[in-house]
Enzyme design. Structure first.
Site, PDB file in Angstrom:
ATOM      1  N   TYR A 181       0.728  -1.209   0.033  1.00  0.00           N
ATOM      2  CA  TYR A 181       0.225  -0.086  -0.011  1.00  0.00           C
ATOM      3  C   TYR A 181       1.071   1.228   0.063  1.00  0.00           C
ATOM      4  O   TYR A 181       1.896   1.435   0.731  1.00  0.00           O
ATOM      5  CB  TYR A 181      -0.999   0.088   1.320  1.00  0.00           C
ATOM      6  CG  TYR A 181      -1.606   1.157   1.577  1.00  0.00           C
ATOM      7  CD1 TYR A 181      -2.748   1.702   0.627  1.00  0.00           C
ATOM      8  CD2 TYR A 181      -1.181   2.554   2.539  1.00  0.00           C
ATOM      9  CE1 TYR A 181      -3.512   2.795   0.566  1.00  0.00           C
ATOM     10  CE2 TYR A 181      -2.181   3.450   2.448  1.00  0.00           C
ATOM     11  CZ  TYR A 181      -3.029   3.713   1.542  1.00  0.00           C
ATOM     12  OH  TYR A 181      -3.767   4.945   1.657  1.00  0.00           O
ATOM     13  N   ARG A 217     -13.534  26.846  49.531  1.00  0.00           N
ATOM     14  CA  ARG A 217     -13.522  25.540  50.347  1.00  0.00           C
ATOM     15  C   ARG A 217     -13.231  24.594  49.772  1.00  0.00           C
ATOM     16  O   ARG A 217     -12.682  23.612  50.346  1.00  0.00           O
ATOM     17  CB  ARG A 217     -14.819  25.643  51.337  1.00  0.00           C
ATOM     18  CG  ARG A 217     -14.657  24.499  52.363  1.00  0.00           C
ATOM     19  CD  ARG A 217     -15.756  24.500  53.500  1.00  0.00           C
ATOM     20  NE  ARG A 217     -16.950  25.178  52.966  1.00  0.00           N
ATOM     21  CZ  ARG A 217     -18.107  24.448  53.059  1.00  0.00           C
ATOM     22  NH1 ARG A 217     -18.066  23.035  53.236  1.00  0.00           N
ATOM     23  NH2 ARG A 217     -19.289  24.889  52.717  1.00  0.00           N
TER      24      ARG A 217
END
Length: 521
Positions: free
Chosen positions: A51, A294
């Site tokens: 490929y 907090r």
């Protein structure tokens, strides 16, 4: 100098090349491995169907390409896929892309001629940046379009950014005595077929996210400091009972930032001792702060863990072979598959941008608390140091912080699950990794803007309290540094230039607290 080859390239190595002027070197034994791999490909591919060597690409792989057209095939691939659009990538992102591509090719599994890696090294070391566009790749057969523009420059075509100007590639090459690449076998496909754009951008995102988190910890600590909060919410004892590494690291970082502060209060001293407190029907002191002050360790802890995990994943990708096919001269075979697929990076970039958006939201909420006198009951509205009603303090800047945060929230939709089939349905599931990395970059940039506005407001609050000498040594250092680029103001005047200066300072600042604990390095 930093050698790129068989060894592992770390985030710190990457940063040194990208930002600290370290040059790239290619060692002899690594070049020999690349050359051996190339020669194996040439020999093995004779009389075989491989490929991208003697076939078309993608859905046209069923068509054989005649021997006399094999090299032209590679040029056609590069030229046809140089189809990007949108803005040019910033030079440092293009350099990051080139470092990532070079590192992958130097693994010696891509079948490229050594001319490719030597030319990439020259571009990196000479700060020659190919013009690469933001839009194009879908991140599945690699970052095809972005890397095609890299390939276009390597063959001496297209344009580059050099000495801060866009110039024709061949003119810059001639001036720098650089020879364009001549295709030898599959260099076109090997250049295009990889994840190097998303990986390079992802590496930069992680560097900037780490620094952003450090600033978020510092600003969260300063917020707690100027409101004289209690110290137990970031204490070792409270956080250690929750078994998350990030939460406990953030708590440690906050304790480091606030060490020596004269403003943070000890709950035992103020609320646990004395009848005068317990006998009150309504407590004048807040028993607990708002969540944005907090719950910093719980909010930023997951952000820390996300950045930490993203770094590991993207560094793994950086040091991987991420093209197709894999040319394996050791096992004397060529393997076809999908190592170009960018899912690992795409997913990490999506997680990163979601985490940074939450960090940005925390900053915006802390800013809102600081500017709203009804909430904090401590500062004038918008920490206005002038005449209330006549002057506006930080009021105008809050709009920018709010709208920018809102944009981040919208940008946090994940790209990872936004696959669209294309390439005649050959690429029927894709990663959109480059898009994910670029959107994550936008979220990080936006967050620096919001944190810059927050720190400007904190500076004004400190001056209102006149509490500079009570700050911890580290926060006092930050106060001094920021005031050098953003002076105290009372009267109203345009602040967009101040915002730009503060943002630039945050983005380029040296580390003030360590992101990683020693046992995590």
């Amino acid at each position: 100098m930093i050698a790129i080859g068989q060894g592992t390239l770390s985030l710190e190595d990457f940063s040194d090349i990208l930002f600290n002027g370290k040059e790239v070197v290619l060692q002899k034994e690594d070049l020999e491995r690349v050359d051996t791999n190339y020669r194996f490909l040439v020999s093995f591919s004779a009389n075989k169907v491989i490929y991208g060597i003697n076939t078309g690409f993608g859905p046209m792989a069923q068509y054989k390409v005649s021997e006399e057209n094999l090299l032209q095939l590679q040029y056609n691939l590069i030229r046809s896929h140089s189809s990007g659009s949108g803005n040019l990538l910033q030079p440092h992102l293009i350099k990051a892309l080139m470092i990532a591509r070079l590192n992958s090719l130097m693994r010696g599994y891509s079948g490229v001629h050594i001319d490719v890696v030597i030319l990439l090294k020259e571009l990196i070391n000479n700060n020659i940046y190919p013009c690469v566009y933001e839009h194009g790749g879908v991140g599945a057969s690699g970052d095809l379009v972005q890397l095609a523009h890299l390939g276009l420059v390597l063959i001496g075509e297209g344009e580059v950014v050099y000495e801060d100007k866009i110039q024709p590639t061949i003119e810059v090459f001639n001036r720098c005595n650089i020879k364009p690449l001549s295709i030898h076998a599959r260099e076109g496909l090997a250049i295009l077929n990889g994840t190097s754009a998303m990986t390079g951008i992802g590496m930069v995102n992680i560097m900037q996210a780490r620094k952003l988190l450090e600033w978020s910890v510092i600003l969260s600590a300063m917020m707690n400091e100027i409101v004289e909060a209690y110290n137990d919410h970031y204490s070792y004892e409270l956080n250690i009972v929750k078994h998350h590494k990030g939460q406990n690291r953030i708590a440690t970082m906050m304790r480091d930032v606030l060490k020596g502060s004269g403003m943070i209060r000890n709950r035992s001293e103020h609320l646990y001792n004395g009848d005068n407190v317990i006998l009150q029907e309504v407590f004048e002191d807040k028993v607990q702060e708002y969540y944005s002050l907090r719950c910093v360790t719980q909010v930023l802890g997951p952000v820390y863990d996300t950045i930490f995990n993203a770094e590991k994943t993207v560094v793994d990708e950086l040091n991987s072979v991420n093209d197709n096919p894999v040319v394996d001269h050791i096992n004397y075979n060529i393997f076809h598959g999908g190592n170009f697929h960018g899912d690992y990076v795409s997913l990490e970039m999506d997680k990163l941008k979601i985490a940074i958006t939450k960090l940005c939201m925390l900053s915006e909420r802390q800013l809102n608390y600081l500017l709203n006198d009804k909430l904090n009951q401590k500062f004038p509205p918008f920490v206005n140091l002038g005449v209330l009603g006549l002057n506006f303090g930080m009021q105008g800047m809050q709009f920018t912080a709010t709208s920018t945060t809102a944009e981040n929230q919208t940008l946090s939709f994940p790209m990872y699950v936004h696959s669209i089939s294309n390439n005649n349905d050959n690429q029927d599931i894709v990663s959109m990794g480059s898009n994910a990395a670029l959107i994550a970059k936008k979220v990080i940039d936006n967050s620096y803007t919001v944190l810059s506005i927050q720190i400007m407001a904190i500076m004004q609050a400190i001056d209102y309290l006149n509490c500079q000498e009570k700050l911890s040594p580290l926060t006092h250092k930050v106060y001094t540094q920021i005031r050098e680029v953003f002076p105290r103001f009372v009267e109203d005047f345009p602040k967009y230039k101040d915002l730009k200066n503060v943002k630039s300072f945050l983005e380029s600042s040296a580390e003030l607290i360590s992101f990683k604990a020693h046992d995590e390095n």
